[in-house]
Design a protein around this motif. Structure first.
Motif, short mmCIF file in Angstrom:
data_model
loop_
_atom_site.label_atom_id
_atom_site.label_comp_id
_atom_site.label_asym_id
_atom_site.label_seq_id
_atom_site.Cartn_x
_atom_site.Cartn_y
_atom_site.Cartn_z
N ASP A 44 -9.89 56.18 26.04
CA ASP A 44 -10.64 55.83 27.24
C ASP A 44 -11.03 57.07 28.03
O ASP A 44 -12.13 57.16 28.58
CB ASP A 44 -9.82 54.88 28.12
N PRO A 79 -11.20 45.96 29.43
CA PRO A 79 -9.77 46.06 29.10
C PRO A 79 -9.34 47.51 28.88
O PRO A 79 -8.69 47.83 27.91
CB PRO A 79 -9.66 45.24 27.82
N VAL A 80 -9.74 48.40 29.79
CA VAL A 80 -9.41 49.81 29.62
C VAL A 80 -8.11 50.14 30.34
O VAL A 80 -7.65 49.38 31.19
CB VAL A 80 -10.50 50.72 30.21
N ASN A 81 -7.56 51.28 29.99
CA ASN A 81 -6.47 51.83 30.78
C ASN A 81 -7.11 52.31 32.09
O ASN A 81 -7.93 53.21 32.10
CB ASN A 81 -5.82 52.99 30.05
N GLN A 82 -6.73 51.68 33.20
CA GLN A 82 -7.43 51.93 34.45
C GLN A 82 -7.27 53.37 34.92
O GLN A 82 -8.20 53.96 35.45
CB GLN A 82 -6.93 50.96 35.52
#
Lengths: 330, 280
Positions: free
Chosen positions: B25, B114-117
């Motif tokens: 990401d 649905p990413v790692n924020q």
């Protein structure tokens, strides 16, 4: 059928303001639900809660069977969101944008590339694929924005005013794209201010105003709640409105309403289009000339008016670029 | 078109541990950021224009009028100071960039993925550094043109650049936090820059601090920009303008690293929290 979206008593407060005051919403899997309401009704807030952008103040909601508060990550795997503004990067090309979203959805690179080509083709953007979005028209940006939402083939799609600000031709293009998605089984929650849009696309319509659901049903159900068909006649000579009224009294199924200023007569009828020639004969026999005669079915505009006491566009924001819309929707 | 089932992605996700996706990401977001910077030459031009202008103005306009207490070359004194000022402006670039993405809805869009924020902004912080490296390179060339030279070991020179870039990275985090906090791009433009000018002038970046009122001298001594400028002078072997007795003046390089680390520690946590908590 199971529910793709299930919301119970969702509230969202911003300080004193209750943007949502307890909304229940059920969306069957594979169906299209139109969330209809004027600006400030709470449509976008509802979408933001369901798409995990906002936490509800009260109530609960499940999307794809996952709780939007405690299982936000699972929800994000299930949904795609296309907002009011094309939220894609205008300095990237169409293809680069799709690749970016594919990577962020954690799809394998080979699959992303193939899928991107497929979507560019489907949304007729192949020719523009290597141009930066700055050069795209509004309609092209919306299509690309939608394509970006679809890169991971989400089973539930949120479309927040997908055609706001688009010209009529681009709007029709968006409708076609949305319709084909629905045919392939995608569940869609669509917000719109355009009654026509909800009428065209949605299986069920939920009308909200001031953060509350005020009506819920199919387009036909909502229309029949407002009443049946009406004859609308514009009389040539305003002085003869009363004559026309008595001539038509036999045909009308209820009270006839006349408006002097516009020389218009509105008669509720039952029996559909067979009444039309009857009415013309009656007016002829009475010697009343008319400029226009039409059979009017209730539109969602009428529904809106009777439900909320104001027309859908009344609260339209004063942003000058959107001014043209009033005319079109009227 | 085929509508794949969502289980396809879930399976995908399980195939890599979370830190694998974190890197994935970060790279995706950074790549986007770098392309954007390169596609808007104007931004880069003005990012370079202002510091180069300062080099020229201070060298040729003020240079003759500012005598150094230790009698060294003002241009050699000036350059490490302008480096310090330039990396401080990193805050403005990051603030405005993040505020723009927020106002366009791009940040919200990333949040629904649905990413790692945390990766969304960590990736961005790395990408911002590409611009910083370019700016420092151009500045160094401009400095060499007006007569700035280093008089120390290669190790010390490299150390100086590491010090500057680390500080730039720290202020990038500060900028990201401010950018996520302000309500609009207009506010970001003011909030990002307003305090940078007074802060850089209340330091030894351009002039020795001996002429300032005592209170300001104390402030200037602890000002991270002073530490950075003096640290650069020390490491490059440029004139230092007789620093005072205060601890940061005696150990400017150490203090520059302490400041940078502290700022990164505080603002990276604040920025990541801000990005996540926007659901409020």
């Amino acid at each position: 059928m199971s529910l793709a979206i299930e919301a119970r008593g969702v509230e969202k407060h911003f300080g004193e303001v209750k943007a949502l005051a307890g909304v229940d919403l059920d969306v069957q899997q594979g169906s299209v639900v139109g969330l209809l309401g004027p600006n400030g009704a709470g449509k976008t807030t509802m979408v933001k809660v369901l798409s995990t952008l906002l936490l509800p103040t009260a109530g609960s909601a499940k999307v794809g069977g996952f709780d939007v508060v405690t299982q936000a990550d699972e929800v994000r795997h299930t949904i795609g969101l296309t907002g009011q503004y094309a939220a894609v990067d205008e300095y990237l090309t169409g293809r680069e944008n799709l690749h970016l979203f594919g990577a962020l959805y954690h799809l394998p690179p080979a699959q992303v590339r193939a899928r991107a080509e497929e979507l560019l083709e489907q949304f007729t953007l192949t020719d523009a694929a290597d141009r930066t979005l700055k050069t795209y028209s509004g309609g092209m940006r919306r299509r690309l924005d939608l394509a970006a939402s679809l890169i991971a083939a989400p089973s539930i799609l949120f479309l927040d005013e997908p055609t706001t600000g688009l010209d009529p031709r681009s709007r029709l293009g968006m409708w076609e794209v949305i319709t084909s998605l629905v045919q392939q089984g995608t569940t869609v929650l669509l917000t719109t201010q355009y009654l026509e849009e909800a009428d065209q696309l949605a299986d069920r319509i939920v009308v909200i105003d001031k953060g509350l659901v005020i009506a819920n049903g199919t387009s036909d159900e909502l229309k029949s709640e407002v009443g049946g068909d009406r004859l609308e006649i514009v009389i040539s000579d305003g002085a003869r409105l009363n004559d026309a009224q008595s001539a038509l009294a036999r045909i009308a199924s209820g009270d006839i309403v006349t408006t002097d200023v516009s020389r218009t007569l509105l008669a509720p009828i039952s029996g559909g289009s067979t009444v039309l020639p009857e009415a013309i004969r009656a007016l002829d026999a009475a010697g009343v000339k008319f400029d226009d005669i039409a059979l009017r079915r209730p539109t969602l505009d009428d529904v809106f008016l009777s439900l909320t006491g104001h027309v859908a566009e009344e609260e339209a924001e004063p942003a000058p670029k959107r001014r043209g819309r009033k005319k079109r929707a009227a | 078109m085929s509508i794949a089932t969502p289980t396809m992605q879930s399976a995908n996700n399980a195939a890599r541990p979370w830190y694998g996706w974190f890197v994935n990401d970060c790279i995706a977001v950074a790549k986007r950021q770098i392309i954007t910077v390169l596609r808007i030459p104007q931004t880069l031009f003005f990012a370079l224009f202002q510091p180069v202008l300062f080099v020229l103005l201070f060298s040729f306009v003020f240079g003759g009028a500012i005598p150094l207490p230790d009698g060294g070359s003002y241009r050699e004194y000036l350059l490490p100071g302008i480096f310090a000022q330039t990396v401080t402006f990193a805050v403005a670039a990051a603030t405005v960039g993040v505020a723009e993405d927020t106002s366009k809805g791009i940040m919200d869009r990333f949040r629904t993925l649905p990413v790692n924020q945390a990766a969304v902004i960590v990736g961005r912080s790395f990408a911002e550094m590409v611009e910083r490296v370019l700016v420092i390179t151009v500045m160094s060339v401009a400095g060499l043109v007006v007569g700035w030279r280093t008089h120390s070991s290669l190790f010390n020179v490299l150390m100086a650049y590491v010090m500057y870039l680390l500080f730039a990275y720290a202020l990038t985090w500060m900028g990201i936090f401010v950018g996520l906090s302000v309500p609009s791009v207009q506010v970001a433009q003011t909030a990002g820059v307003a305090w940078v000018f007074p802060l850089t002038f209340l330091s030894n970046a351009f002039v020795p601090t001996q002429g300032m009122p005592v209170l300001l001298q104390h402030f200037a001594a602890w000002n991270p920009i002073s530490c950075l400028a003096l640290g650069g002078r020390t490491l490059f072997g440029n004139p230092t303008g007789t620093p005072g007795d205060a601890f940061p003046q005696q150990h400017p390089v150490l203090m520059a690293f302490v400041w940078s680390t502290a700022i990164i520690a505080v603002f990276s946590v604040l920025a990541v929290r801000k990005f996540r908590n926007k659901r409020g």
